[in-house]
Motif scaffolding. Structure first.
Motif, PDB file in Angstrom:
ATOM      1  N   THR A 136     -53.104 -13.407   4.123  1.00  9.94           N
ATOM      2  CA  THR A 136     -52.996 -12.082   3.358  1.00  9.94           C
ATOM      3  C   THR A 136     -52.293 -10.741   4.585  1.00  9.94           C
ATOM      4  O   THR A 136     -51.862 -10.048   3.821  1.00  9.94           O
ATOM      5  CB  THR A 136     -54.145 -11.920   4.609  1.00  9.94           C
ATOM      6  OG1 THR A 136     -55.575 -12.824   3.216  1.00  9.94           O
ATOM      7  CG2 THR A 136     -54.981 -10.797   3.221  1.00  9.94           C
ATOM      8  N   TRP A 195     -49.935  -8.216   2.606  1.00  3.12           N
ATOM      9  CA  TRP A 195     -49.964  -6.805   2.582  1.00  3.12           C
ATOM     10  C   TRP A 195     -48.116  -6.472   2.296  1.00  3.12           C
ATOM     11  O   TRP A 195     -48.336  -4.576   2.685  1.00  3.12           O
ATOM     12  CB  TRP A 195     -50.787  -6.505   3.451  1.00  3.12           C
ATOM     13  CG  TRP A 195     -51.187  -4.926   4.378  1.00  3.12           C
ATOM     14  CD1 TRP A 195     -51.927  -3.899   3.343  1.00  3.12           C
ATOM     15  CD2 TRP A 195     -51.708  -4.999   5.685  1.00  3.12           C
ATOM     16  NE1 TRP A 195     -52.449  -2.987   3.569  1.00  3.12           N
ATOM     17  CE2 TRP A 195     -51.905  -3.188   4.988  1.00  3.12           C
ATOM     18  CE3 TRP A 195     -50.350  -5.056   6.639  1.00  3.12           C
ATOM     19  CZ2 TRP A 195     -51.846  -2.488   6.013  1.00  3.12           C
ATOM     20  CZ3 TRP A 195     -50.727  -3.861   7.457  1.00  3.12           C
ATOM     21  CH2 TRP A 195     -50.925  -2.575   7.501  1.00  3.12           C
ATOM     22  N   CYS A 253     -48.133  -2.192   2.554  1.00  2.00           N
ATOM     23  CA  CYS A 253     -49.162  -2.002   3.626  1.00  2.00           C
ATOM     24  C   CYS A 253     -50.416  -1.520   2.200  1.00  2.00           C
ATOM     25  O   CYS A 253     -50.925  -0.685   2.774  1.00  2.00           O
ATOM     26  CB  CYS A 253     -48.903  -1.426   4.889  1.00  2.00           C
ATOM     27  SG  CYS A 253     -47.976  -2.054   5.740  1.00  2.00           S
ATOM     28  N   VAL A 271     -53.578  -1.983   0.694  1.00  2.00           N
ATOM     29  CA  VAL A 271     -55.147  -3.129   0.281  1.00  2.00           C
ATOM     30  C   VAL A 271     -54.526  -3.257  -1.486  1.00  2.00           C
ATOM     31  O   VAL A 271     -54.928  -4.723  -1.639  1.00  2.00           O
ATOM     32  CB  VAL A 271     -55.458  -2.487   0.666  1.00  2.00           C
ATOM     33  CG1 VAL A 271     -57.259  -4.471   0.004  1.00  2.00           C
ATOM     34  CG2 VAL A 271     -55.889  -2.430   1.886  1.00  2.00           C
ATOM     35  N   ALA A 329     -52.465  -5.538  -2.087  1.00  2.00           N
ATOM     36  CA  ALA A 329     -52.242  -6.654  -1.093  1.00  2.00           C
ATOM     37  C   ALA A 329     -53.199  -8.006  -1.984  1.00  2.00           C
ATOM     38  O   ALA A 329     -53.055  -8.855  -2.122  1.00  2.00           O
ATOM     39  CB  ALA A 329     -52.393  -7.094  -0.276  1.00  2.00           C
ATOM     40  N   CYS A 376     -59.166  -8.142   1.595  1.00  2.00           N
ATOM     41  CA  CYS A 376     -59.209  -7.834   1.865  1.00  2.00           C
ATOM     42  C   CYS A 376     -58.792  -7.117   2.689  1.00  2.00           C
ATOM     43  O   CYS A 376     -58.156  -7.274   4.068  1.00  2.00           O
ATOM     44  CB  CYS A 376     -57.837  -7.571   1.056  1.00  2.00           C
ATOM     45  SG  CYS A 376     -55.567  -7.584   1.644  1.00  2.00           S
TER      46      CYS A 376
END
Length: 519
Positions: A455, A459, A464, A466, A469, A480
């Motif tokens: 995870t 990400w 970065c 969410v 990701a 997440c």
């Protein structure tokens, strides 16, 4: 090797076929190769080349003459009688012309063959001992009374006599100019008969314009090494057959000696290249010059795909070496290659624009010939011989990051992969660089069956974000977010600290080998 000069070229094909208008630097300037002009690309720097002005009218060749001079070329060949002589004089390049109706492909073949033939005798004599074959051809011609040629088994002309006054025909002229006997069904049949014979054989003329031949195969220990041909114009000496048989025996000794000389030269070249690549050559520039490399170059590395099943890998690697040598020699002339620990290395001279295409061609040809996938890596182009060891190190690294989807690459194309690979090696060997929160994340996943590490990497890979990701993980964004919060709590990671994010990503990416694509 002495290069063919402009004067040599004019001696061979001058006259109606090729006319010299001006030669500001004289006729002793070298002619190294014949290049066809391609208006779509800039002229490559090819010192000594003769440029054929394809598609450029003679009266508008001034800019091309300037470009040829800047590229270090010896001269330019235009089509038609009226060429810009003043521009050629001003730029210091020779200006030549061919007839208006001359086909450029025929002109290229004619001139390229003449350039290749010009220095052949000197080159052979100095490097391989084949120069003695020219003396032998003259001796046979003098003793038999007929013009003589010595060929290899593939009907390539190795040497020919130059005794004046002996009749010759067009077949001989074309063979010497092209260094190859013209192919035809009739020729093939004559060679079949000749190589089945064990004594001199009289062969009829192939056409009304040609002359008969007296020929003898050249053999040693049952191996056919070539043949000797004497033109029979009804003036041969009575003992011509006996003389030819003795000459063929001498030719066999010379060819065997030349083969040994070539193998010795190749062995020395390989040893020299090995020293250049590992940085132990005492004088790298001189060593590189002996291999035909003077100026910018890069190292190319070729290897059999380790995932493929190769019954005899050592023998197949030697065959790969032969393929690489053959292709490099066809492109660059005299060239060395070396096999080190299963990797075939070659130095590609000159600017690097075409190196990748050559590597791709070698990979395709070798894969087809060996029936094994081949990969190729090209190190960074370096300005001189002193940098070849570094270029080899680059190529070695590139080999390690290639895969089936990317079988050929330059170091610049995979720079990020190479840097991460080296970072991983450095970090893995240092305790202070391999310690940190990444180990706690992996340990927590192993003990609790979570996917915090994957995870986290997803990400990072999503910038970065969410939502990004979650898409990579195929989960809901809330899932997440929850995982990231739990991760910080249980592993003691501060994801708000950019330095910690950077270090954590590097460690997970290089030491754990994780990415968003990792299952």
């Amino acid at each position: 090797m002495d290069a063919c000069t402009l004067g040599d070229l004019l001696d061979v094909v001058g006259g109606p076929a090729l006319r010299l208008h001006t030669a500001p630097a004289g006729q002793a300037v070298p002619v190294t190769e014949v290049v066809l002009h391609d208006g779509r690309t800039p002229l490559p720097r090819t010192p000594g080349a003769l440029l054929l002005a394809v598609g450029v009218p003679a009266d508008r060749a001034g800019p091309l003459l300037r470009a040829a001079a800047e590229a270090g070329m010896t001269g330019v060949v235009v089509r038609g009688a009226d060429g810009p002589e003043e521009a050629a004089q001003a730029h210091g390049v020779a200006l030549l012309s061919v007839a208006e109706d001359a086909a450029w492909h025929h002109v290229h073949l004619l001139l390229a063959s003449a350039v290749a033939a010009g220095p052949a005798a000197a080159s052979a004599s100095a490097d391989t001992g084949l120069g003695d074959l020219f003396a032998l051809a003259d001796a046979i011609a003098t003793a038999t009374g007929g013009a003589t040629a010595i060929e290899d088994p593939r009907q390539r002309i190795l040497a020919y006599s130059t005794v004046s006054g002996q009749p010759v025909d067009e077949d001989r002229r074309q063979s010497i100019l092209g260094r190859q006997v013209p192919a035809s069904a009739e020729n093939t049949e004559q060679y079949r008969r000749l190589f089945a014979a064990d004594r001199p054989l009289r062969l009829p003329a192939l056409s009304g314009a040609d002359l008969p031949r007296l020929a003898m195969p050249v053999r040693a220990g049952g191996e056919t090494l070539g043949s000797v041909w004497v033109i029979d114009s009804d003036t041969l000496a009575p003992d011509a057959e006996e003389t030819l048989a003795q000459g063929a025996s001498t030719a066999a000794l010379l060819l065997l000696r030349a083969r040994a000389a070539r193998e010795l030269a190749r062995h020395r070249g390989s040893d020299l290249l090995r020293r250049l690549l590992d940085g132990t050559a005492p004088d790298a520039p001189t060593a590189a010059a002996r291999l035909g490399v003077d100026g910018p170059a890069r190292v190319a590395a070729f290897v059999l795909d380790s995932a493929a099943s190769v019954p005899d890998a050592e023998r197949t690697a030697l065959r790969l070496l032969d393929v690489v040598r053959l292709q490099c020699e066809a492109r660059y002339g005299r060239h060395a290659g070396v096999l080190v620990d299963g990797v075939v290395y070659a130095v590609l001279p000159g600017p690097g624009e075409r190196h990748r295409r050559l590597a791709e061609d070698i990979v395709a040809r070798a894969g087809q010939a060996l029936r094994v996938p081949v990969r190729a890596a090209l190190g960074e182009s370096v300005p001189g011989a002193d940098g070849l060891a570094d270029s080899r190190a680059d190529a070695d690294l590139v080999l390690r990051v290639l895969d089936a989807e990317l079988p050929v690459a330059t170091v610049d194309e995979v720079r990020a992969r190479v840097i991460l690979l080296r970072l991983g090696e450095v970090m893995g060997g240092r305790r202070e660089l391999s310690a940190g929160a990444w180990r706690r994340v992996l340990a927590y996943d192993a003990g609790h069956g979570t996917e915090y590490a994957r995870t986290l990497v997803s990400w990072f890979d999503a910038g970065c974000d969410v939502a990004g990701a979650a898409k990579l993980l195929a989960v809901h964004p809330n899932t997440c977010r929850y995982r990231l919060r739990q991760l910080q709590q249980h592993a003691g990671v501060d994801l708000d600290d950019p330095d910690e994010r950077l270090v954590l990503w590097l460690q997970l990416r290089t030491l754990a080998g994780l990415s968003a694509a990792t299952p």
